[in-house]
Design a protein around this motif. Structure first.
Motif, PDB file in Angstrom:
ATOM      1  N   PRO A  98     -84.887  36.546  -2.880  1.00  0.00           N
ATOM      2  CA  PRO A  98     -84.846  36.258  -1.531  1.00  0.00           C
ATOM      3  C   PRO A  98     -85.511  36.692  -0.495  1.00  0.00           C
ATOM      4  O   PRO A  98     -86.191  36.156   0.434  1.00  0.00           O
ATOM      5  CB  PRO A  98     -83.291  36.792  -1.380  1.00  0.00           C
ATOM      6  CG  PRO A  98     -82.617  36.650  -2.812  1.00  0.00           C
ATOM      7  CD  PRO A  98     -83.975  37.045  -3.793  1.00  0.00           C
ATOM      8  N   LYS A  99     -86.345  38.002  -1.002  1.00  0.00           N
ATOM      9  CA  LYS A  99     -87.090  38.267   0.021  1.00  0.00           C
ATOM     10  C   LYS A  99     -88.640  38.093  -0.217  1.00  0.00           C
ATOM     11  O   LYS A  99     -89.478  38.604   0.668  1.00  0.00           O
ATOM     12  CB  LYS A  99     -87.061  39.806   0.033  1.00  0.00           C
ATOM     13  CG  LYS A  99     -85.656  40.362   0.595  1.00  0.00           C
ATOM     14  CD  LYS A  99     -85.613  42.016   0.626  1.00  0.00           C
ATOM     15  CE  LYS A  99     -84.107  42.320   1.416  1.00  0.00           C
ATOM     16  NZ  LYS A  99     -83.947  44.012   1.340  1.00  0.00           N
ATOM     17  N   ALA A 100     -88.907  37.319  -1.084  1.00  0.00           N
ATOM     18  CA  ALA A 100     -90.205  36.946  -1.397  1.00  0.00           C
ATOM     19  C   ALA A 100     -90.980  36.144  -0.069  1.00  0.00           C
ATOM     20  O   ALA A 100     -90.420  35.211   0.453  1.00  0.00           O
ATOM     21  CB  ALA A 100     -90.426  35.761  -2.582  1.00  0.00           C
ATOM     22  N   VAL A 101     -92.191  36.462   0.253  1.00  0.00           N
ATOM     23  CA  VAL A 101     -92.715  35.714   1.402  1.00  0.00           C
ATOM     24  C   VAL A 101     -93.602  34.832   1.078  1.00  0.00           C
ATOM     25  O   VAL A 101     -94.557  34.816  -0.025  1.00  0.00           O
ATOM     26  CB  VAL A 101     -93.681  37.019   2.047  1.00  0.00           C
ATOM     27  CG1 VAL A 101     -94.197  36.226   3.532  1.00  0.00           C
ATOM     28  CG2 VAL A 101     -92.930  38.025   2.608  1.00  0.00           C
ATOM     29  N   VAL A 102     -93.334  33.689   1.337  1.00  0.00           N
ATOM     30  CA  VAL A 102     -93.938  32.112   1.209  1.00  0.00           C
ATOM     31  C   VAL A 102     -95.027  32.000   2.184  1.00  0.00           C
ATOM     32  O   VAL A 102     -94.737  32.086   3.375  1.00  0.00           O
ATOM     33  CB  VAL A 102     -93.007  31.074   1.140  1.00  0.00           C
ATOM     34  CG1 VAL A 102     -93.755  29.706   1.092  1.00  0.00           C
ATOM     35  CG2 VAL A 102     -91.797  31.289  -0.063  1.00  0.00           C
ATOM     36  N   VAL A 103     -96.230  32.147   1.473  1.00  0.00           N
ATOM     37  CA  VAL A 103     -97.523  31.871   2.642  1.00  0.00           C
ATOM     38  C   VAL A 103     -98.322  30.540   2.338  1.00  0.00           C
ATOM     39  O   VAL A 103     -98.417  30.236   1.295  1.00  0.00           O
ATOM     40  CB  VAL A 103     -98.522  33.038   2.229  1.00  0.00           C
ATOM     41  CG1 VAL A 103     -99.724  32.772   3.225  1.00  0.00           C
ATOM     42  CG2 VAL A 103     -97.913  34.391   2.472  1.00  0.00           C
ATOM     43  N   SER A 104     -98.208  29.476   3.503  1.00  0.00           N
ATOM     44  CA  SER A 104     -98.893  28.655   3.267  1.00  0.00           C
ATOM     45  C   SER A 104    -100.395  28.595   4.075  1.00  0.00           C
ATOM     46  O   SER A 104    -100.435  29.044   4.865  1.00  0.00           O
ATOM     47  CB  SER A 104     -98.026  27.461   4.057  1.00  0.00           C
ATOM     48  OG  SER A 104     -98.778  26.378   4.473  1.00  0.00           O
ATOM     49  N   VAL A 105    -101.304  27.649   3.221  1.00  0.00           N
ATOM     50  CA  VAL A 105    -102.595  27.866   3.608  1.00  0.00           C
ATOM     51  C   VAL A 105    -103.021  26.299   4.144  1.00  0.00           C
ATOM     52  O   VAL A 105    -104.186  25.993   4.417  1.00  0.00           O
ATOM     53  CB  VAL A 105    -103.668  28.191   2.859  1.00  0.00           C
ATOM     54  CG1 VAL A 105    -103.340  29.651   2.466  1.00  0.00           C
ATOM     55  CG2 VAL A 105    -103.601  27.246   1.437  1.00  0.00           C
ATOM     56  N   ALA A 106    -102.047  25.543   4.284  1.00  0.00           N
ATOM     57  CA  ALA A 106    -102.202  24.106   4.634  1.00  0.00           C
ATOM     58  C   ALA A 106    -102.176  23.746   5.925  1.00  0.00           C
ATOM     59  O   ALA A 106    -101.288  24.292   6.864  1.00  0.00           O
ATOM     60  CB  ALA A 106    -100.925  23.277   4.040  1.00  0.00           C
ATOM     61  N   ALA A 107    -103.104  22.877   6.482  1.00  0.00           N
ATOM     62  CA  ALA A 107    -102.966  22.524   7.777  1.00  0.00           C
ATOM     63  C   ALA A 107    -101.901  21.567   7.967  1.00  0.00           C
ATOM     64  O   ALA A 107    -101.642  20.637   6.961  1.00  0.00           O
ATOM     65  CB  ALA A 107    -104.524  21.809   8.260  1.00  0.00           C
ATOM     66  N   GLY A 108    -101.586  21.513   9.420  1.00  0.00           N
ATOM     67  CA  GLY A 108    -100.573  20.248   9.781  1.00  0.00           C
ATOM     68  C   GLY A 108     -99.171  20.675   9.283  1.00  0.00           C
ATOM     69  O   GLY A 108     -98.140  20.380  10.331  1.00  0.00           O
ATOM     70  N   ALA A 272    -110.014  17.513  16.263  1.00  0.00           N
ATOM     71  CA  ALA A 272    -109.426  18.249  15.084  1.00  0.00           C
ATOM     72  C   ALA A 272    -108.014  18.755  15.339  1.00  0.00           C
ATOM     73  O   ALA A 272    -107.110  18.597  14.431  1.00  0.00           O
ATOM     74  CB  ALA A 272    -110.330  19.420  14.799  1.00  0.00           C
ATOM     75  N   ALA A 273    -107.841  19.181  16.575  1.00  0.00           N
ATOM     76  CA  ALA A 273    -106.555  19.670  17.024  1.00  0.00           C
ATOM     77  C   ALA A 273    -105.473  18.786  16.983  1.00  0.00           C
ATOM     78  O   ALA A 273    -104.390  18.782  16.491  1.00  0.00           O
ATOM     79  CB  ALA A 273    -106.631  20.676  18.214  1.00  0.00           C
ATOM     80  N   GLU A 278    -101.027  15.622  14.350  1.00  0.00           N
ATOM     81  CA  GLU A 278    -100.356  14.303  13.680  1.00  0.00           C
ATOM     82  C   GLU A 278    -100.037  14.393  12.228  1.00  0.00           C
ATOM     83  O   GLU A 278     -98.859  13.896  11.902  1.00  0.00           O
ATOM     84  CB  GLU A 278    -101.706  13.263  13.721  1.00  0.00           C
ATOM     85  CG  GLU A 278    -102.136  12.647  15.105  1.00  0.00           C
ATOM     86  CD  GLU A 278    -103.304  11.949  14.888  1.00  0.00           C
ATOM     87  OE1 GLU A 278    -104.041  11.968  13.847  1.00  0.00           O
ATOM     88  OE2 GLU A 278    -103.680  11.305  16.018  1.00  0.00           O
ATOM     89  N   MET A 279    -100.928  15.286  11.455  1.00  0.00           N
ATOM     90  CA  MET A 279    -100.305  15.710  10.032  1.00  0.00           C
ATOM     91  C   MET A 279     -99.131  16.527  10.095  1.00  0.00           C
ATOM     92  O   MET A 279     -98.203  16.164   9.222  1.00  0.00           O
ATOM     93  CB  MET A 279    -101.302  16.669   9.457  1.00  0.00           C
ATOM     94  CG  MET A 279    -102.653  16.012   9.190  1.00  0.00           C
ATOM     95  SD  MET A 279    -104.123  16.992   8.760  1.00  0.00           S
ATOM     96  CE  MET A 279    -103.497  17.583   7.250  1.00  0.00           C
ATOM     97  N   GLY A 280     -98.527  16.986  11.208  1.00  0.00           N
ATOM     98  CA  GLY A 280     -97.352  17.973  11.245  1.00  0.00           C
ATOM     99  C   GLY A 280     -96.383  16.994  11.550  1.00  0.00           C
ATOM    100  O   GLY A 280     -95.182  17.025  10.753  1.00  0.00           O
ATOM    101  N   GLU A 282     -96.702  13.635  10.348  1.00  0.00           N
ATOM    102  CA  GLU A 282     -96.534  12.747   9.220  1.00  0.00           C
ATOM    103  C   GLU A 282     -95.872  13.616   7.964  1.00  0.00           C
ATOM    104  O   GLU A 282     -95.080  12.983   7.359  1.00  0.00           O
ATOM    105  CB  GLU A 282     -97.902  12.597   8.603  1.00  0.00           C
ATOM    106  CG  GLU A 282     -98.794  11.608   9.683  1.00  0.00           C
ATOM    107  CD  GLU A 282    -100.188  11.395   8.941  1.00  0.00           C
ATOM    108  OE1 GLU A 282    -100.619  12.020   7.924  1.00  0.00           O
ATOM    109  OE2 GLU A 282    -101.129  10.817   9.878  1.00  0.00           O
ATOM    110  N   PHE A 283     -96.108  14.757   7.784  1.00  0.00           N
ATOM    111  CA  PHE A 283     -95.489  15.555   6.612  1.00  0.00           C
ATOM    112  C   PHE A 283     -94.172  16.118   6.888  1.00  0.00           C
ATOM    113  O   PHE A 283     -93.376  16.414   6.081  1.00  0.00           O
ATOM    114  CB  PHE A 283     -96.474  16.473   6.205  1.00  0.00           C
ATOM    115  CG  PHE A 283     -97.668  16.231   5.589  1.00  0.00           C
ATOM    116  CD1 PHE A 283     -97.860  15.263   4.671  1.00  0.00           C
ATOM    117  CD2 PHE A 283     -99.032  16.590   6.216  1.00  0.00           C
ATOM    118  CE1 PHE A 283     -98.842  14.893   4.162  1.00  0.00           C
ATOM    119  CE2 PHE A 283    -100.128  16.170   5.840  1.00  0.00           C
ATOM    120  CZ  PHE A 283    -100.093  15.351   4.661  1.00  0.00           C
ATOM    121  N   GLY A 284     -93.670  15.914   8.057  1.00  0.00           N
ATOM    122  CA  GLY A 284     -92.459  16.425   8.719  1.00  0.00           C
ATOM    123  C   GLY A 284     -91.322  15.214   8.745  1.00  0.00           C
ATOM    124  O   GLY A 284     -90.083  15.411   8.985  1.00  0.00           O
ATOM    125  N   ALA A 285     -91.991  13.918   8.391  1.00  0.00           N
ATOM    126  CA  ALA A 285     -91.154  12.794   8.417  1.00  0.00           C
ATOM    127  C   ALA A 285     -90.013  13.061   7.424  1.00  0.00           C
ATOM    128  O   ALA A 285     -90.570  13.497   6.107  1.00  0.00           O
ATOM    129  CB  ALA A 285     -91.810  11.515   8.433  1.00  0.00           C
TER     130      ALA A 285
END
Length: 285
Positions: A98-108, A272-273, A278-280, A282-285
């Protein structure tokens, strides 16, 4: 959090390998407290040899490698490609502490999207590192999601501090981080490439041109870092210091300015921004 956290790295590759190198060098944790995964058995063997003491599992040999890796972790670093990150988050959700911190290095991929694939209330931090992290000279934007404690944020920042400059930002600022540092090494490489190509056209050998361009980028970068770190100078100030009135450098800079150099850089950064945003979607769909 423990003094030496247990860390899971899902997708141990070039970037995440650089992060692991930095955090081990900084004694954030020990190799025995790290479990990593790769796609193939051959890659797992190579990474295991590269990082003695780190347990490296492969999805090719163990279908539940990711679940095994995260089961006891205090921090879970998601190093998979942006297109795969939501699926991976959903896969590991049942095994997370439950307290594990999930860290993303993914763009978008936005925190809201990742949070929807994780257990409710799971601590989550988005980061945006750049590739010079692999040589210990990276830049990392760190954006904690809501509910992340100060201690958890400090722990995540410590993962990257051995490999580069850590810059706290909000998630809304991450597209700007992508434009200003995440994608920016390629801008520098493009400039070096153009310098080397035309140096050959001016009469230098290809080998000499490449060496000169690379050394010049390295030297100028080192001068700039020293100047900015000390507070004694800015990029503009260093540029002007090289420009003698009516000299060669002034002529070159005038040609850049007449060609719309600043506007072209701004257009590239805006592109780039926009792509990050846009990727946000796309991957949020």
């Amino acid at each position: 959090m423990t003094a030496q956290p247990r860390i899971a790295i899902l997708g141990l590759g070039s970037m995440t390998g650089a992060i692991l190198t930095g955090l081990l060098a900084a004694s954030v944790t020990t190799p025995e407290r790290v479990v990593a995964t790769t796609r193939t058995a051959a890659s797992a063997q190579r990474q295991g040899e590269r990082f003695p003491g780190v347990r490296v599992l492969s999805g090719e040999q163990e279908a539940d490698a990711n679940l095994t890796a995260v089961a006891e972790a205090d921090v879970v670093l998601l190093g998979v490609k942006p297109k795969d990150i939501v699926v991976t988050a959903r896969q590991i959700a049942p095994a997370l502490r439950p307290k594990a911190v999930v860290v993303s290095v993914a763009a978008g991929v936005r925190a809201e999207t990742l949070a929807g694939a994780l257990p409710e209330g799971q601590p989550l931090v988005r980061t945006m590192p750049n590739t010079p992290l692999t040589v210990g000279s990276g830049v990392v934007g760190v954006a904690p999601a809501a509910g992340v404690t100060a201690d958890q944020r400090a722990l995540v920042e410590s993962l990257f501090s051995g490999s580069g400059v850590v810059v706290p930002v909000s998630e809304e600022q991450l597209p700007a981080v992508v434009a200003a540092s995440g994608s920016a090494p390629a801008y520098v490489f493009l400039l070096a490439e153009a310098i080397a190509v035309h140096a050959v056209e001016l009469g230098l050998s290809a080998e000499a041109a490449e060496a000169m361009a690379a050394a010049t980028v390295k030297g100028a970068g080192a001068m700039l870092v020293d100047a900015v770190t000390s507070g004694e100078q800015t990029a503009e100030g260093l540029r002007r210091a090289v420009m003698s009135p009516n000299g060669t450098t002034e002529r070159a800079i005038t040609a850049f300015e007449d060609g719309g150099f600043a506007g072209l850089v701004a257009d590239a950064m805006d592109a780039a921004a926009r792509r990050d945003e846009e990727m946000g979607r796309e991957f949020g769909a």
